[in-house]
Design a protein around this motif. Structure first.
Motif, PDB file in Angstrom:
ATOM      1  N   UNK A  66     -12.075 -11.689  24.848  1.00 40.65           N
ATOM      2  CA  UNK A  66     -11.639 -11.138  26.133  1.00 40.65           C
ATOM      3  C   UNK A  66     -12.765 -11.220  27.158  1.00 40.65           C
ATOM      4  N   UNK A  67     -13.972 -10.809  26.752  1.00 39.69           N
ATOM      5  CA  UNK A  67     -15.117 -10.839  27.663  1.00 39.69           C
ATOM      6  C   UNK A  67     -15.448 -12.270  28.086  1.00 39.69           C
ATOM      7  N   UNK A  68     -15.385 -13.188  27.140  1.00 41.87           N
ATOM      8  CA  UNK A  68     -15.672 -14.591  27.442  1.00 41.87           C
ATOM      9  C   UNK A  68     -14.639 -15.157  28.423  1.00 41.87           C
ATOM     10  N   UNK A  69     -13.384 -14.760  28.257  1.00 37.67           N
ATOM     11  CA  UNK A  69     -12.324 -15.220  29.153  1.00 37.67           C
ATOM     12  C   UNK A  69     -12.569 -14.744  30.570  1.00 37.67           C
ATOM     13  N   UNK A  70     -13.002 -13.504  30.733  1.00 38.32           N
ATOM     14  CA  UNK A  70     -13.273 -12.980  32.073  1.00 38.32           C
ATOM     15  C   UNK A  70     -14.450 -13.707  32.723  1.00 38.32           C
ATOM     16  N   UNK A  71     -15.430 -14.060  31.919  1.00 43.69           N
ATOM     17  CA  UNK A  71     -16.570 -14.822  32.474  1.00 43.69           C
ATOM     18  C   UNK A  71     -16.105 -16.177  32.982  1.00 43.69           C
ATOM     19  N   UNK A  72     -15.163 -16.797  32.291  1.00 38.30           N
ATOM     20  CA  UNK A  72     -14.686 -18.124  32.666  1.00 38.30           C
ATOM     21  C   UNK A  72     -13.850 -18.120  33.953  1.00 38.30           C
ATOM     22  N   UNK A  73     -13.257 -17.006  34.269  1.00 45.23           N
ATOM     23  CA  UNK A  73     -12.387 -16.995  35.448  1.00 45.23           C
ATOM     24  C   UNK A  73     -13.051 -16.362  36.673  1.00 45.23           C
ATOM     25  N   UNK A  74     -14.346 -16.069  36.600  1.00 47.97           N
ATOM     26  CA  UNK A  74     -15.054 -15.489  37.742  1.00 47.97           C
ATOM     27  C   UNK A  74     -14.957 -16.389  38.960  1.00 47.97           C
ATOM     28  N   UNK A  75     -15.221 -17.672  38.768  1.00 48.10           N
ATOM     29  CA  UNK A  75     -15.213 -18.601  39.901  1.00 48.10           C
ATOM     30  C   UNK A  75     -13.820 -18.715  40.515  1.00 48.10           C
ATOM     31  N   UNK A  76     -12.811 -18.717  39.675  1.00 52.83           N
ATOM     32  CA  UNK A  76     -11.448 -18.886  40.160  1.00 52.83           C
ATOM     33  C   UNK A  76     -11.009 -17.696  41.012  1.00 52.83           C
ATOM     34  N   UNK A  77     -11.646 -16.524  40.795  1.00 51.92           N
ATOM     35  CA  UNK A  77     -11.288 -15.337  41.568  1.00 51.92           C
ATOM     36  C   UNK A  77     -11.566 -15.524  43.061  1.00 51.92           C
ATOM     37  N   UNK A  78     -12.360 -16.538  43.380  1.00 49.08           N
ATOM     38  CA  UNK A  78     -12.647 -16.807  44.796  1.00 49.08           C
ATOM     39  C   UNK A  78     -11.578 -17.697  45.428  1.00 49.08           C
ATOM     40  N   UNK A  79     -10.552 -17.997  44.649  1.00 50.71           N
ATOM     41  CA  UNK A  79      -9.420 -18.799  45.137  1.00 50.71           C
ATOM     42  C   UNK A  79      -8.858 -18.159  46.402  1.00 50.71           C
ATOM     43  N   UNK A  80      -8.558 -18.982  47.394  1.00 45.91           N
ATOM     44  CA  UNK A  80      -8.078 -18.459  48.677  1.00 45.91           C
ATOM     45  C   UNK A  80      -6.779 -17.670  48.524  1.00 45.91           C
ATOM     46  N   UNK A  81      -6.020 -17.967  47.473  1.00 46.79           N
ATOM     47  CA  UNK A  81      -4.766 -17.238  47.268  1.00 46.79           C
ATOM     48  C   UNK A  81      -4.998 -15.878  46.604  1.00 46.79           C
ATOM     49  N   UNK A  82      -6.171 -15.691  46.008  1.00 43.99           N
ATOM     50  CA  UNK A  82      -6.483 -14.432  45.333  1.00 43.99           C
ATOM     51  C   UNK A  82      -6.949 -13.355  46.324  1.00 43.99           C
ATOM     52  N   UNK A  83      -7.747 -13.762  47.310  1.00 45.09           N
ATOM     53  CA  UNK A  83      -8.365 -12.803  48.241  1.00 45.09           C
ATOM     54  C   UNK A  83      -7.345 -11.966  49.020  1.00 45.09           C
ATOM     55  N   UNK A  84      -6.227 -12.540  49.491  1.00 45.04           N
ATOM     56  CA  UNK A  84      -5.248 -11.696  50.197  1.00 45.04           C
ATOM     57  C   UNK A  84      -4.711 -10.547  49.337  1.00 45.04           C
ATOM     58  N   UNK A  85      -4.647 -10.777  48.032  1.00 47.56           N
ATOM     59  CA  UNK A  85      -4.171  -9.712  47.151  1.00 47.56           C
ATOM     60  C   UNK A  85      -5.179  -8.579  47.059  1.00 47.56           C
ATOM     61  N   UNK A  86      -6.459  -8.926  47.098  1.00 47.15           N
ATOM     62  CA  UNK A  86      -7.504  -7.892  47.097  1.00 47.15           C
ATOM     63  C   UNK A  86      -7.406  -7.072  48.384  1.00 47.15           C
TER      64      UNK A  86
END
Length: 355
Positions: A66-86
């Motif tokens: 689980x921890x390794x998976x979260x590390x792998x998706x850190x970069x993707x969290x900067x996706x332009x489609x993700x930020x509006x949800x934040x």
């Protein structure tokens, strides 16, 4: 961006794309996302142990995956489609005073028209929970003896609300339940600020020590008027609300409204109330609360107490005093006064006790 459940699920699918099949499976099962197909599956979020058993690995290994998976998706969290949800979450937390009970994510139609009784509401809850976990701006506070699990965008704010709620719970512990308006007023006073009614009400829902009953009265969870634990507590609630003696059949009927999920037998109510010191039989099948000043005993016992307290009494005074404490006919009182083993009529017409 139109905030819909489907658009959020699309964003989350894209975020999980870099993961291996097992990594994605672990994340989906841990957070319940993309798994709920019907209402019966509302508890799809799985424990580390449950996932580990299916793979034949330890729970600690699942935690590492689980921890390794979260590390792998850190970069993707900067996706332009993700930020509006934040940003949407930011706005949601501001509207609700910076603290939101986790169950609200499932119960209110925030981005899906539904609640925990609908598939859409359950999917919404799991997706928003995962979204909060992905963002670094929000903190989850675990459920404990005093509070429901909740999320906050401001830890100091959450602590301030928690202190105020503890103060309110202590104040309500030995108090009569209050209306929703009064509960909100008390909380605002403890907070030291004039938050909106809806925010204050949402704060009250965070506490496990404060609850409301079916009549929307708030009080401490230990109160029988808030959380009746059985039939006798239910009877106490009914009489306390009515503030007048009732026949046990009427009490049984109204208890049924309190405990809609169980069948209440009328005769059982009578059999139980007569043994409980909180209740006093004040007439033929009529029960009152002892705390109203009613005394236990038969009519003859009440007459004896009146004469003992006042001395020799005229018949009219005895009748008046008994009728204050019992709902009986005058003839019943006269019949008891004629008991020559207990009472004696003096030459002046007054009654006294037999020595």
């Amino acid at each position: 961006m139109k905030p819909t459940l489907e658009s959020l699920e699309d964003v989350l699918q894209n975020i999980l794309r870099p993961l291996s099949n097992r990594g994605k499976d672990v994340i989906c099962r841990r957070y319940g996302i993309f798994l709920v197909k019907n209402v019966a599956e509302k508890s799809r979020a799985e424990t580390l142990e449950s996932i580990g058993k299916s793979y034949g690995i330890t729970r600690e290994r699942v935690r590492q995956l689980e921890a390794d998976s979260f590390r792998r998706i850190v970069a993707v969290k900067r996706d332009s489609r993700f930020l509006p949800w934040v940003k949407l979450l930011d706005r949601l937390f501001k509207e609700r005073g910076g603290v939101i009970a986790e169950r609200i994510l499932f119960e209110e139609p925030l981005i899906a028209w539904g609640n925990t009784k609908t598939t859409a509401g359950i999917r919404q809850g799991y997706c928003l929970t995962f979204l909060l976990r992905l963002s670094d701006k929000f903190i989850r506070r675990k459920e404990d003896d005093s509070f429901q699990a909740h999320w906050t965008s401001d830890l100091s704010r959450a602590e301030h609300v928690a202190r105020a709620l503890r103060d309110v719970a202590r104040r309500l512990e030995d108090a009569t339940p209050v209306s929703e308006e009064e509960a909100v007023h008390i909380l605002k006073k403890q907070l030291g600020e004039n938050v909106s009614f809806s925010v204050a009400r949402a704060y009250l829902a965070l506490s496990k020590k404060i609850a409301k009953n079916k009549w929307n009265d708030y009080g401490h969870v230990s109160s029988a008027l808030i959380r009746p634990r059985g039939m006798k507590d239910g009877a106490y609630v009914v009489l306390a609300r009515m503030q007048t003696p009732l026949h046990f059949s009427q009490i049984a009927h109204q208890i049924q409204d309190v405990f809609a999920d169980r069948r209440i037998h009328t005769q059982t109510v009578h059999n139980e109330l007569i043994k409980d010191p909180r209740f006093v039989l004040v007439g033929r099948g009529l029960y009152a609360l002892a705390e109203w000043g009613y005394e236990p005993g038969f009519v003859k016992d009440i007459i004896a107490r009146v004469i003992k307290d006042r001395g020799a009494c005229a018949k009219e005074m005895i009748v008046a005093e008994v009728l204050k404490r019992r709902q009986v006919k005058e003839n019943t009182i006269f019949m008891n006064l004629n008991n020559k083993k207990l009472f004696r009529c003096l030459s002046n017409g007054t009654y006294t006790l037999v020595e």
